[in-house]
Design an enzyme around this catalytic site. Structure first.
Site, PDB file in Angstrom:
ATOM      1  N   ASP A  44       1.237  -4.146   3.976  1.00 47.86           N
ATOM      2  CA  ASP A  44       2.573  -4.591   3.577  1.00 47.86           C
ATOM      3  C   ASP A  44       3.383  -3.422   3.038  1.00 47.86           C
ATOM      4  O   ASP A  44       2.846  -2.433   2.542  1.00 47.86           O
ATOM      5  CB  ASP A  44       2.501  -5.719   2.550  1.00 47.86           C
ATOM      6  CG  ASP A  44       1.782  -5.329   1.263  1.00 47.86           C
ATOM      7  OD1 ASP A  44       0.802  -4.561   1.340  1.00 47.86           O
ATOM      8  OD2 ASP A  44       2.197  -5.785   0.179  1.00 47.86           O
ATOM      9  N   GLU A 100      -0.309  -5.856  -1.565  1.00 41.61           N
ATOM     10  CA  GLU A 100      -0.383  -4.821  -2.591  1.00 41.61           C
ATOM     11  C   GLU A 100       0.977  -4.592  -3.238  1.00 41.61           C
ATOM     12  O   GLU A 100       1.070  -4.327  -4.431  1.00 41.61           O
ATOM     13  CB  GLU A 100      -0.900  -3.513  -1.989  1.00 41.61           C
ATOM     14  CG  GLU A 100      -1.391  -2.505  -3.025  1.00 41.61           C
ATOM     15  CD  GLU A 100      -0.291  -1.614  -3.590  1.00 41.61           C
ATOM     16  OE1 GLU A 100      -0.521  -0.979  -4.630  1.00 41.61           O
ATOM     17  OE2 GLU A 100       0.802  -1.544  -2.991  1.00 41.61           O
TER      18      GLU A 100
END
EC number: 3.5.1.18
Length: 377
Positions: free
Chosen positions: A70, A135
């Site tokens: 991400d 994250e």
């Protein structure tokens, strides 16, 4: 001139709009490459987050590459010189959202493992990947959930490299061999609302809180150590009042944060805060959020392997630092694992026109492969 394997994979990953917690097919790309090498793949989906655990081998030691697919949002597109999801090379720099944080590292990891396994198909120990799409977000359903799953079945990571952008001017000049802990307090100090012209029948919580906040801000919590600076206390948010100039507020909300070293514990910090608040006779509510505990890898095979790998590629040993914010390394370190962060230059992370030096990606691939050579060949 055709792209190198690392650059080609990096471009493929960067072209996917995996804004947290979306993965946008990035993990599928990695999984296909790893399956071809004989990795066993376990996809772990927790609510809106996609994770995977890939492992090759069943012997100790277990070495892990950890990372995330991400990326943070792009911000105002008009401030970008290129389309953030159309990777573009300008003057030797690869521009795209996630180039440095951290799809470049992911490409380096995969290619390094492909090369290593090609040269050492019967390598010692085991190699694994722990990859998440959570994250950059609330980090609730990502690495921490995978770690919980691994611990429940007693599958313990011995050594881990996290591909976070650790470097400052060129790749490998800095590696992070630890991180400070992060502890947040949400404090509500209670008063009595009233008219500003009649303070004797009201109680201003802002006025009452100020001496305590001043003491908290000036307290020396610890002196740090050889690896960590002293613990710091900061107030990032404070809110009180109705917006009117003639109303004493009934409450004031204060958010504060500790970045703490291994010289202090959560319990010690919490106890000292409560003692200061109580000393000032405040009426208050206080909730705590433990964002992460400090960790440190000051010795061990992994640290030696990483330092030597960087030295082999750069002809210069890296600087060992624990500066910066938190990373998913904190969850892995709770397993008792040796954890090191080694990745690209962090100068443009989370900014518009995020970029990474193309040559640095090739060097990082070489460093990752050399770490594997040092540990498992």
């Amino acid at each position: 001139m055709s792209d190198t394997p690392t650059l080609a994979l990096a471009k493929d990953l960067l072209s996917r709009q995996s804004i947290t917690p979306e993965d946008a097919g990035c993990q599928e790309l990695m999984i296909k490459r790893l399956e071809a090498l004989g990795f066993t793949i376990e996809i772990m989906v927790f609510e809106d987050t996609t994770n995977f655990w890939a492992r090759r081998g069943n012997e100790a030691p277990l070495f892990t590459f950890a990372g995330h697919t991400d990326v943070v949002p792009t911000g105002d597109l008009t401030h970008w010189n290129t389309n953030p999801f159309e990777p573009t090379i300008i003057d030797g720099m690869l521009y795209a959202r996630g180039a440095a944080d951290m799809k470049g590292s992911l490409a380096c990891m995969v290619v390094a493992v492909e090369r290593f396994v090609g040269e050492h198909p019967n390598h010692k120990g085991s190699i694994s990947f722990l990859i998440t799409s959570d994250e950059e977000g609330p980090f609730i359903n990502g690495t921490t959930r995978v770690v919980d799953t691994l611990q429940e079945r007693n599958e313990i990571i011995d050594m881990c490299i996290v591909g976070e952008p650790s470097s400052t001017s060129h790749v490998g000049d800095v590696v992070k061999n630890g991180r400070r802990g992060s502890l947040t307090g949400n404090l509500t100090v209670k008063g009595i609302q009233g008219h500003v012209a009649y303070p004797h029948i009201a109680r201003n919580p802002i006025h009452q809180a100020m001496p305590a906040l001043s003491e908290l801000a000036t307290t020396v919590w610890d002196n740090g150590n050889d690896y960590f600076p002293p613990t710091s206390f900061q107030i990032p948010n404070m809110n009180g009042g109705t917006g009117a100039s003639n109303v004493i507020p009934g409450t004031v909300d204060i958010m504060f944060n500790f970045r703490f070293s291994t010289e202090s514990t959560v319990d010690e910090l919490q106890q000292r805060v409560v003692e200061i608040l109580d000393k000032h006779d405040l009426e208050y509510d206080l909730d705590w959020i433990i964002n992460g505990l400090p960790f440190l890898t000051d010795t061990g095979d992994l640290l030696t392997a990483v330092v030597n790998a960087v030295d082999t590629v750069n002809q210069q040993k890296p600087q060992l630092l624990t500066t910066g914010g938190t990373s998913d390394g904190r969850f892995i370190a709770q397993m008792g694992s040796q954890v090191i962060e080694l990745g690209p230059v962090n100068a443009t992370i989370h900014k518009v026109n995020e970029c990474v030096n193309v040559e640095d990606l090739e060097k990082l691939t070489d460093m990752y492969q050399e770490v594997l050579n040092n540990l498992l060949a």
